[in-house]
Design a protein around this motif. Structure first.
Motif, PDB file in Angstrom:
ATOM      1  N   SER A 259       3.586   3.366   5.120  1.00 41.87           N
ATOM      2  CA  SER A 259       3.978   2.269   4.241  1.00 41.87           C
ATOM      3  C   SER A 259       5.231   2.676   3.475  1.00 41.87           C
ATOM      4  CB  SER A 259       2.848   1.911   3.287  1.00 41.87           C
ATOM      5  OG  SER A 259       2.478   3.027   2.514  1.00 41.87           O
ATOM      6  N   VAL A 260       6.025   1.677   3.113  1.00 46.79           N
ATOM      7  CA  VAL A 260       7.281   1.898   2.404  1.00 46.79           C
ATOM      8  C   VAL A 260       7.366   0.935   1.227  1.00 46.79           C
ATOM      9  CG1 VAL A 260       8.518   2.737   4.448  1.00 46.79           C
ATOM     10  CG2 VAL A 260       8.539   0.303   3.906  1.00 46.79           C
ATOM     11  N   SER A 261       8.317   1.181   0.345  1.00 46.07           N
ATOM     12  CA  SER A 261       8.512   0.281  -0.791  1.00 46.07           C
ATOM     13  C   SER A 261       9.053  -1.061  -0.303  1.00 46.07           C
ATOM     14  CB  SER A 261       9.492   0.903  -1.792  1.00 46.07           C
ATOM     15  OG  SER A 261      10.791   0.912  -1.244  1.00 46.07           O
ATOM     16  N   LEU A 262       8.946  -2.065  -1.138  1.00 47.83           N
ATOM     17  CA  LEU A 262       9.427  -3.399  -0.778  1.00 47.83           C
ATOM     18  C   LEU A 262      10.929  -3.390  -0.518  1.00 47.83           C
ATOM     19  CD1 LEU A 262       8.962  -6.419  -0.369  1.00 47.83           C
ATOM     20  CD2 LEU A 262       9.211  -6.711  -2.842  1.00 47.83           C
ATOM     21  N   THR A 263      11.686  -2.670  -1.322  1.00 47.78           N
ATOM     22  CA  THR A 263      13.143  -2.655  -1.123  1.00 47.78           C
ATOM     23  C   THR A 263      13.519  -1.994   0.204  1.00 47.78           C
ATOM     24  OG1 THR A 263      13.313  -0.656  -2.476  1.00 47.78           O
ATOM     25  CG2 THR A 263      13.718  -2.755  -3.575  1.00 47.78           C
TER      26      THR A 263
ATOM     27  N   ASP B 202       4.636   6.144   0.025  1.00 46.59           N
ATOM     28  CA  ASP B 202       3.929   6.983   0.979  1.00 46.59           C
ATOM     29  C   ASP B 202       4.706   8.282   1.171  1.00 46.59           C
ATOM     30  OD1 ASP B 202       2.326   7.968   2.947  1.00 46.59           O
ATOM     31  OD2 ASP B 202       2.467   6.217   4.247  1.00 46.59           O
ATOM     32  N   PRO B 203       4.079   9.451   0.923  1.00 41.53           N
ATOM     33  CA  PRO B 203       4.817  10.703   1.083  1.00 41.53           C
ATOM     34  C   PRO B 203       5.168  11.003   2.537  1.00 41.53           C
ATOM     35  CG  PRO B 203       2.510  11.127   0.620  1.00 41.53           C
ATOM     36  CD  PRO B 203       2.728   9.645   0.479  1.00 41.53           C
ATOM     37  N   ASP B 204       4.408  10.462   3.477  1.00 39.98           N
ATOM     38  CA  ASP B 204       4.667  10.694   4.901  1.00 39.98           C
ATOM     39  C   ASP B 204       4.854   9.343   5.591  1.00 39.98           C
ATOM     40  OD1 ASP B 204       4.918  11.866   7.389  1.00 39.98           O
ATOM     41  OD2 ASP B 204       2.754  11.923   7.728  1.00 39.98           O
ATOM     42  N   PRO B 205       6.082   8.779   5.571  1.00 30.87           N
ATOM     43  CA  PRO B 205       6.286   7.443   6.141  1.00 30.87           C
ATOM     44  C   PRO B 205       6.342   7.441   7.669  1.00 30.87           C
ATOM     45  CG  PRO B 205       8.336   8.287   5.316  1.00 30.87           C
ATOM     46  CD  PRO B 205       7.300   9.329   5.012  1.00 30.87           C
ATOM     47  N   CYS B 206       5.461   8.196   8.315  1.00 28.80           N
ATOM     48  CA  CYS B 206       5.396   8.234   9.774  1.00 28.80           C
ATOM     49  C   CYS B 206       3.971   7.897  10.197  1.00 28.80           C
ATOM     50  CB  CYS B 206       5.742   9.623  10.307  1.00 28.80           C
ATOM     51  SG  CYS B 206       7.207  10.338   9.589  1.00 28.80           S
TER      52      CYS B 206
END
Length: 156
Positions: free
Chosen positions: A129-133, A120-124
């Motif tokens: 959404s974010v990567s699993l790690t 997700d370019p805007d994780p706010c």
């Protein structure tokens, strides 16, 4: 697919209450057909869990969830009573045990894992959404236990 995996999936399908009732009522052919369909569906889920980059299993007080991108398979039972999720973990799918997490509010406010592997370019905001790690880093900081950790090992 390993014979042991098929045995577990067949036993799980045969133990489902509807299939038992069909057998009890003498409709063994229909029960067998439905059991085969359930086994094939579960094999598909296991294949997805092995091939998707963000597939993971989460177990908490509310049950166990097998996240497969756009599909989620869940039960109210712990992982010990959810053979499909236990098989996925045994075959290498990352497992996040959130039962030790004490701060439920902080956990609820975490972003979701991306469904398709994109970042997700805007994780706010509410739909972030974010990567699993990254997600694993966040839940581990809250006290979760991780098995089959997909993050690269840091050498010290």
């Amino acid at each position: 697919m390993q014979t042991g995996v098929l045995r577990v999936l067949r036993a799980t399908a045969a133990s489902w209450w509807r299939h038992r009732e069909l057998r009890r009522a003498g409709q063994t052919g229909l029960a067998r057909k439905l059991e085969r369909k359930a086994v094939l569906r579960d094999l598909g889920y296991l294949r997805q869990a092995a091939s998707l980059p963000n597939a993971h299993v989460i177990c908490g007080e509310g049950g166990t969830f097998l996240h497969l991108g756009w599909t989620t398979v869940s039960t109210f039972a712990p992982i010990e009573r959810f053979p499909l999720a236990a098989l996925a973990v045994a075959r290498g799918t990352p497992f996040i045990d959130i039962r030790p997490v004490a701060d439920g509010i902080a956990f609820a406010n975490l972003p979701r894992v991306t469904r398709d592997g994109s970042v997700d370019p805007d994780p706010c905001g509410s739909g972030r959404s974010v990567s699993l790690t990254t997600y694993i880093d966040m839940v581990e900081a809250l006290g979760a236990r991780i098995a089959n950790d997909p993050r690269p090992r840091q050498s010290t």
